[in-house]
Design an enzyme around this catalytic site. Structure first.
Site, PDB file in Angstrom:
ATOM      1  N   MET A 100       5.099 -47.976  11.159  1.00 42.50           N
ATOM      2  CA  MET A 100       5.222 -46.548  10.892  1.00 42.50           C
ATOM      3  C   MET A 100       5.174 -45.701  12.160  1.00 42.50           C
ATOM      4  O   MET A 100       4.598 -44.615  12.157  1.00 42.50           O
ATOM      5  CB  MET A 100       4.132 -46.105   9.914  1.00 42.50           C
ATOM      6  CG  MET A 100       4.222 -46.810   8.566  1.00 42.50           C
ATOM      7  SD  MET A 100       5.848 -46.608   7.793  1.00 42.50           S
ATOM      8  CE  MET A 100       5.721 -44.901   7.271  1.00 42.50           C
ATOM      9  N   LEU A 103       9.669 -45.585  17.951  1.00 40.58           N
ATOM     10  CA  LEU A 103       9.539 -46.135  19.307  1.00 40.58           C
ATOM     11  C   LEU A 103      10.373 -45.304  20.269  1.00 40.58           C
ATOM     12  O   LEU A 103      11.525 -44.964  19.990  1.00 40.58           O
ATOM     13  CB  LEU A 103       9.967 -47.597  19.300  1.00 40.58           C
ATOM     14  CG  LEU A 103       9.009 -48.462  18.450  1.00 40.58           C
ATOM     15  CD1 LEU A 103       9.645 -49.786  18.070  1.00 40.58           C
ATOM     16  CD2 LEU A 103       7.683 -48.674  19.172  1.00 40.58           C
ATOM     17  N   HIS A 119      15.421 -50.661   6.436  1.00 38.69           N
ATOM     18  CA  HIS A 119      15.196 -49.322   5.873  1.00 38.69           C
ATOM     19  C   HIS A 119      15.651 -49.320   4.416  1.00 38.69           C
ATOM     20  O   HIS A 119      16.718 -49.855   4.098  1.00 38.69           O
ATOM     21  CB  HIS A 119      15.983 -48.285   6.688  1.00 38.69           C
ATOM     22  CG  HIS A 119      15.765 -46.901   6.196  1.00 38.69           C
ATOM     23  ND1 HIS A 119      14.610 -46.192   6.458  1.00 38.69           N
ATOM     24  CD2 HIS A 119      16.535 -46.095   5.410  1.00 38.69           C
ATOM     25  CE1 HIS A 119      14.682 -45.008   5.869  1.00 38.69           C
ATOM     26  NE2 HIS A 119      15.834 -44.927   5.239  1.00 38.69           N
TER      27      HIS A 119
HETATM   28  C1  GRF Z   1       9.939 -51.352   3.296  1.00 36.10           C
HETATM   29  O1  GRF Z   1      10.357 -50.602   2.198  1.00 36.10           O
HETATM   30  C2  GRF Z   1      10.864 -51.117   4.456  1.00 36.10           C
HETATM   31  O2  GRF Z   1      12.178 -50.871   4.080  1.00 36.10           O
HETATM   32  C3  GRF Z   1      10.287 -49.890   5.113  1.00 36.10           C
HETATM   33  O3  GRF Z   1       8.893 -50.038   4.969  1.00 36.10           O
HETATM   34  C4  GRF Z   1       8.603 -50.867   3.852  1.00 36.10           C
HETATM   35  C5  GRF Z   1       7.771 -51.991   4.348  1.00 36.10           C
HETATM   36  O4  GRF Z   1       7.285 -52.782   3.293  1.00 36.10           O
HETATM   37  N1  GRF Z   1      10.717 -49.770   6.484  1.00 36.10           N
HETATM   38  P1  GRF Z   1       6.433 -54.068   3.616  1.00 36.10           P
HETATM   39  O5  GRF Z   1       5.245 -53.622   4.473  1.00 36.10           O
HETATM   40  O6  GRF Z   1       7.310 -55.055   4.328  1.00 36.10           O
HETATM   41  O7  GRF Z   1       5.980 -54.589   2.283  1.00 36.10           O
END
Ligand code: GRF
Length: 211
Positions: A100, A103, A119
């Site tokens: 989250m 970068l 994504h």
């Molecule tokens: C996923 O929905 C991905 O697309 C987004 O963040 C979420 C991560 O899920 N970037 P997880 O931590 O892999 O379960």
């Protein structure tokens, strides 16, 4: 997905960066364990000590590190430390999986063409946070997920693979997210496999997949 050829030099060493649940980390590890992706996870790195992804790494016996942003004086210093950890682990591909943090340019330059992200929308629609909610509120009939190389923008780098899912009339954020997530778990390992097999080249904005 077919079993991939093992790259010269053995399985591709990869680092997975995750802040949360870690279901994509698990899907990637499962695909590796099934022999579908010629890679090995040499580092799981998180910016949160309480991330479920860290528990998963621990349970699977994967090397992991937690680097907290607040322990560094600047974003640049933090990202330099993240980059150093990735290089020290010997990773040649970085997979963002629910990491989250955006970068910055120095990190992107350092690892250009070697950082992927997944994504939960069909980019360029609905970048940023809450993509599934954005899709529902917009009223699209089809959404999905995208695996892309990371550039300096938000979810804007060259697209590697996409998968579409229908948006059903009664969908909630939860039901749509679950449908998309199942595709993420299939698509991300496939993208890593293509990279590990040396079959991805970036040509401007476009990624060519070599046969
Ligand atoms: C996923 O929905 C991905 O697309 C987004 O963040 C979420 C991560 O899920 N970037 P997880 O931590 O892999 O379960």
């Amino acid at each position: 997905m077919t079993s991939g050829a093992t790259p010269p030099g053995g399985p591709l060493p990869i680092a997975v960066l995750a802040s949360g649940r870690g279901s994509n980390l698990a899907a990637l590890c499962d695909a590796i364990d099934r022999g579908e992706v010629p890679a090995r996870v040499v580092l799981v790195l998180s910016d949160r000590a309480d991330a479920r992804a860290v528990d998963r790494a621990r349970q699977r016996g994967l090397p992991y590190r937690v680097l907290l942003r607040r322990e560094y004086p600047s974003r640049e210093a933090y990202e330099a430390a993240v980059g150093d950890a990735i290089e020290a682990a010997g990773a040649r591909l970085v997979c963002l999986a629910g990491f989250m943090r955006i970068l910055g340019p120095a990190f992107v330059r350092r690892f250009w063409g070697r950082v992927m992200n997944v994504h939960p929308s069909l980019l360029p629609a609905f970048p940023g946070l809450d993509a599934q909610r954005q899709a529902l509120e917009y009223g699209v009939r089809v959404s999905g997920c995208t695996v892309h190389f990371v550039d300096e923008g938000v979810d804007s780098g060259p697209i590697i693979l996409q998968a579409a899912v229908p948006v059903e009339p009664d969908d909630t954020v939860e039901t749509l997210s679950a449908r998309i997530l199942a595709e993420e778990h299939r698509l991300y390992p496939e993208a890593v496999r293509l990279f590990a097999e040396g079959r991805l080249t970036i040509e401007g904005r476009r990624v060519r997949i070599l046969a």
